[in-house]
Design a protein around this motif. Structure first.
Motif, PDB file in Angstrom:
ATOM      1  N   LEU A 240      13.865  26.308  15.680  1.00 12.13           N
ATOM      2  CA  LEU A 240      13.976  26.748  17.069  1.00 12.13           C
ATOM      3  C   LEU A 240      12.756  26.310  17.885  1.00 12.13           C
ATOM      4  O   LEU A 240      12.887  25.944  19.057  1.00 12.13           O
ATOM      5  N   ALA A 241      11.583  26.336  17.262  1.00 19.56           N
ATOM      6  CA  ALA A 241      10.367  25.976  17.985  1.00 19.56           C
ATOM      7  C   ALA A 241      10.268  24.471  18.224  1.00 19.56           C
ATOM      8  O   ALA A 241       9.541  24.033  19.133  1.00 19.56           O
ATOM      9  N   SER A 242      10.992  23.676  17.431  1.00 22.36           N
ATOM     10  CA  SER A 242      10.857  22.218  17.533  1.00 22.36           C
ATOM     11  C   SER A 242      12.023  21.567  18.272  1.00 22.36           C
ATOM     12  O   SER A 242      12.199  20.351  18.192  1.00 22.36           O
ATOM     13  N   LEU A 243      12.799  22.346  18.995  1.00 20.52           N
ATOM     14  CA  LEU A 243      13.981  21.790  19.660  1.00 20.52           C
ATOM     15  C   LEU A 243      13.627  20.794  20.761  1.00 20.52           C
ATOM     16  O   LEU A 243      14.351  19.835  21.003  1.00 20.52           O
ATOM     17  N   GLY A 244      12.539  21.017  21.443  1.00 23.67           N
ATOM     18  CA  GLY A 244      12.181  20.136  22.550  1.00 23.67           C
ATOM     19  C   GLY A 244      12.771  20.600  23.869  1.00 23.67           C
ATOM     20  O   GLY A 244      13.523  21.589  23.944  1.00 23.67           O
ATOM     21  N   GLU A 245      12.445  19.895  24.934  1.00 19.14           N
ATOM     22  CA  GLU A 245      12.879  20.279  26.271  1.00 19.14           C
ATOM     23  C   GLU A 245      14.361  19.986  26.503  1.00 19.14           C
ATOM     24  O   GLU A 245      14.894  18.988  25.998  1.00 19.14           O
ATOM     25  N   VAL A 246      14.994  20.859  27.278  1.00 15.59           N
ATOM     26  CA  VAL A 246      16.381  20.641  27.680  1.00 15.59           C
ATOM     27  C   VAL A 246      16.416  19.507  28.706  1.00 15.59           C
ATOM     28  O   VAL A 246      15.654  19.508  29.672  1.00 15.59           O
ATOM     29  N   ARG A 332      20.529  15.551  19.135  1.00 16.34           N
ATOM     30  CA  ARG A 332      19.720  16.761  19.017  1.00 16.34           C
ATOM     31  C   ARG A 332      20.623  17.993  19.077  1.00 16.34           C
ATOM     32  O   ARG A 332      21.689  17.966  19.698  1.00 16.34           O
ATOM     33  N   PRO A 333      20.221  19.111  18.447  1.00 15.72           N
ATOM     34  CA  PRO A 333      21.045  20.320  18.490  1.00 15.72           C
ATOM     35  C   PRO A 333      21.299  20.790  19.911  1.00 15.72           C
ATOM     36  O   PRO A 333      20.435  20.695  20.790  1.00 15.72           O
ATOM     37  N   VAL A 334      22.504  21.291  20.132  1.00 20.88           N
ATOM     38  CA  VAL A 334      22.917  21.818  21.426  1.00 20.88           C
ATOM     39  C   VAL A 334      22.927  23.340  21.344  1.00 20.88           C
ATOM     40  O   VAL A 334      23.434  23.908  20.370  1.00 20.88           O
ATOM     41  N   ALA A 335      22.357  24.006  22.318  1.00 16.58           N
ATOM     42  CA  ALA A 335      22.337  25.465  22.353  1.00 16.58           C
ATOM     43  C   ALA A 335      23.463  25.962  23.246  1.00 16.58           C
ATOM     44  O   ALA A 335      23.607  25.523  24.391  1.00 16.58           O
ATOM     45  N   ALA A 339      26.272  32.595  29.949  1.00  9.07           N
ATOM     46  CA  ALA A 339      25.590  32.261  31.194  1.00  9.07           C
ATOM     47  C   ALA A 339      24.836  33.455  31.766  1.00  9.07           C
ATOM     48  O   ALA A 339      23.922  33.277  32.571  1.00  9.07           O
ATOM     49  N   ASP A 340      25.223  34.683  31.373  1.00  5.14           N
ATOM     50  CA  ASP A 340      24.537  35.857  31.925  1.00  5.14           C
ATOM     51  C   ASP A 340      23.937  36.761  30.854  1.00  5.14           C
ATOM     52  O   ASP A 340      23.270  37.732  31.165  1.00  5.14           O
ATOM     53  N   ARG A 341      24.186  36.438  29.551  1.00  4.45           N
ATOM     54  CA  ARG A 341      23.595  37.213  28.468  1.00  4.45           C
ATOM     55  C   ARG A 341      23.128  36.252  27.388  1.00  4.45           C
ATOM     56  O   ARG A 341      23.925  35.584  26.757  1.00  4.45           O
ATOM     57  N   GLY A 342      21.844  36.198  27.192  1.00  5.60           N
ATOM     58  CA  GLY A 342      21.299  35.218  26.266  1.00  5.60           C
ATOM     59  C   GLY A 342      20.949  35.758  24.907  1.00  5.60           C
ATOM     60  O   GLY A 342      20.251  35.095  24.135  1.00  5.60           O
ATOM     61  N   ASP A 343      21.405  36.991  24.563  1.00  5.65           N
ATOM     62  CA  ASP A 343      20.978  37.552  23.285  1.00  5.65           C
ATOM     63  C   ASP A 343      21.741  36.975  22.100  1.00  5.65           C
ATOM     64  O   ASP A 343      21.376  37.205  20.957  1.00  5.65           O
ATOM     65  N   LEU A 344      22.839  36.243  22.336  1.00  5.52           N
ATOM     66  CA  LEU A 344      23.512  35.502  21.281  1.00  5.52           C
ATOM     67  C   LEU A 344      23.401  34.017  21.610  1.00  5.52           C
ATOM     68  O   LEU A 344      23.899  33.560  22.630  1.00  5.52           O
ATOM     69  N   THR A 345      22.740  33.278  20.731  1.00  2.00           N
ATOM     70  CA  THR A 345      22.578  31.832  20.908  1.00  2.00           C
ATOM     71  C   THR A 345      23.063  31.127  19.657  1.00  2.00           C
ATOM     72  O   THR A 345      22.731  31.541  18.541  1.00  2.00           O
ATOM     73  N   THR A 346      23.863  30.087  19.840  1.00  6.67           N
ATOM     74  CA  THR A 346      24.334  29.286  18.722  1.00  6.67           C
ATOM     75  C   THR A 346      23.908  27.843  18.924  1.00  6.67           C
ATOM     76  O   THR A 346      24.126  27.269  19.999  1.00  6.67           O
ATOM     77  N   LEU A 347      23.290  27.278  17.902  1.00 10.98           N
ATOM     78  CA  LEU A 347      22.937  25.871  17.916  1.00 10.98           C
ATOM     79  C   LEU A 347      23.999  25.091  17.146  1.00 10.98           C
ATOM     80  O   LEU A 347      24.373  25.472  16.033  1.00 10.98           O
ATOM     81  N   ALA A 348      24.497  24.022  17.734  1.00 11.26           N
ATOM     82  CA  ALA A 348      25.510  23.178  17.105  1.00 11.26           C
ATOM     83  C   ALA A 348      24.950  21.768  16.984  1.00 11.26           C
ATOM     84  O   ALA A 348      24.501  21.182  17.974  1.00 11.26           O
TER      85      ALA A 348
END
Length: 357
Positions: A240-246, A332-335, A339-348
């Motif tokens: 997660l820390a190495s994902l880089g900038e969107v 690169r992984p996509v998060a 759009a209004d609740r960020g407490d669930l995030t999935t990387l694909a």
């Protein structure tokens, strides 16, 4: 039937895999009577036609099936026999789970030290979060840690994480009562699914951690225990820390995107994110525009390819009607998150066109 077509009990035992004593027992119980009994010597003889029934009988008894149930299965048609087998397996699994729970209660009584009060959470919220995040867990026997769910608790949040190496889901829950000290462990995935089932209709669930597992304590219900997996969990925080900038951000309605994925032929899906939305197409047929969905796009246009089995569950488990999709490049992984609740995030994790994941 001529005697030369019959087998004595010893030969039939070798053919069927049953012992001679077992054959005598099944003959006396009526499940497998011999084809012929010598009236003088009492010797029992069996025919070759009885081998299939004897083999089925042996296999059913290896499943610890009672004699009455065995008789019912052997006398039933294929569909009814399958139903009876499923019922028996469900009963065995349920009994094993009950024995495991009772054993954990006994083991807990042997402990001198109390468990660590981990957190108090809202039952329905916890149940939903577990179901959402566990969709990303792996089922590969070679990596047992990935079959579980990682739980990390501190004074601010309880974080649930699961990954199968191509997809990673994480959700943070705010506890009503936080732990007295930080804790982390990987919980058995299947046992966790079962344990949280009672939580859905319970206002509060208390989590208590021990060296070998977590107890789920729900008022009015039997306490449930989930084992901890001893294998080391991957360093998902480093990922997660190495994902880089969107580089490109897409906001799109969830349901139309799901329908487009469901109707798309093929095992791979291509996304073309452009100025006013996203085009969803079969990855093998990118010459055709596919279905274009309106959306808000910030950043340069981008083409990216996914395995359908990676992208679809990441979209379907997202919270809310609109999705926020953060892209960082075609490799690169996509998060994917609400759009209004960020407490669930999935990387694909995307794949390169024409290559396997």
């Amino acid at each position: 039937m001529p005697n030369d077509e019959l087998m004595p009990i010893g030969a039939f035992a070798r053919r069927s895999g049953l012992t001679s004593s077992a054959l005598r027992f099944y003959a006396d119980s009526g499940l497998l009577p011999p084809a012929e009994v010598d009236p003088v010597t009492g010797y029992r003889y069996y025919s070759a036609d009885q081998v299939a029934r004897a083999t089925a009988l042996r296999r059913l008894r290896e499943l610890a099936m009672p004699l009455a149930a065995v008789e019912a299965v052997l006398g039933a048609g294929a569909d009814e026999a399958s139903r009876l087998l499923d019922e028996h397996v469900a009963e065995v699994v349920g009994n094993a789970a009950a024995v495991r729970r009772k054993a954990e209660v006994i083991k807990a009584a042997f402990r001198d030290a109390p468990g660590l009060p981990l957190a108090v959470l809202k039952g329905p919220v916890l149940a939903d979060a577990v179901e959402q995040v566990l969709t990303a867990a792996a089922h590969e026997p070679g990596v047992p840690a990935l079959t579980g769910l990682r739980i990390e608790a501190d004074h601010e949040a309880v974080t649930l994480t699961a990954t199968d190496r191509y997809r990673l889901s994480t959700r943070t829950l705010v506890p009503i009562e936080p732990p007295s000290r930080p804790w982390a462990g990987t919980v058995h995935g299947d046992e966790l699914r079962s344990a949280v089932a009672a939580s859905r209709r319970s206002p509060l669930v208390r989590l208590e951690a021990f060296p070998d597992g977590i107890w789920f304590r729900v008022a009015g219900h039997e306490d449930r225990h989930c084992r901890l997996l001893p294998e080391e969990y991957p360093d998902h925080r480093l990922l997660l820390a190495s994902l880089g900038e969107v580089t490109t951000r897409l906001t799109v309605a969830k349901d139309p995107l799901l329908r487009a994925l469901e109707e798309l032929p093929g095992e791979r899906v291509g996304l073309h994110v452009a100025a006013h939305g996203v085009s969803v197409m079969a990855a093998a047929d990118e010459e055709h525009a596919g279905l274009t969905l309106p959306g808000t796009v910030v950043g340069p246009e981008l083409r990216i390819v996914f395995e359908l089995t990676t992208l679809y569950p990441a979209v379907s488990t997202a919270i809310g009607p609109d999705l926020l999709i953060d892209l960082r490049g075609h490799d690169r992984p996509v998060a994917i998150r609400s759009a209004d609740r960020g407490d669930l995030t999935t990387l694909a994790m995307p794949v390169e066109p024409g290559r396997s994941a």
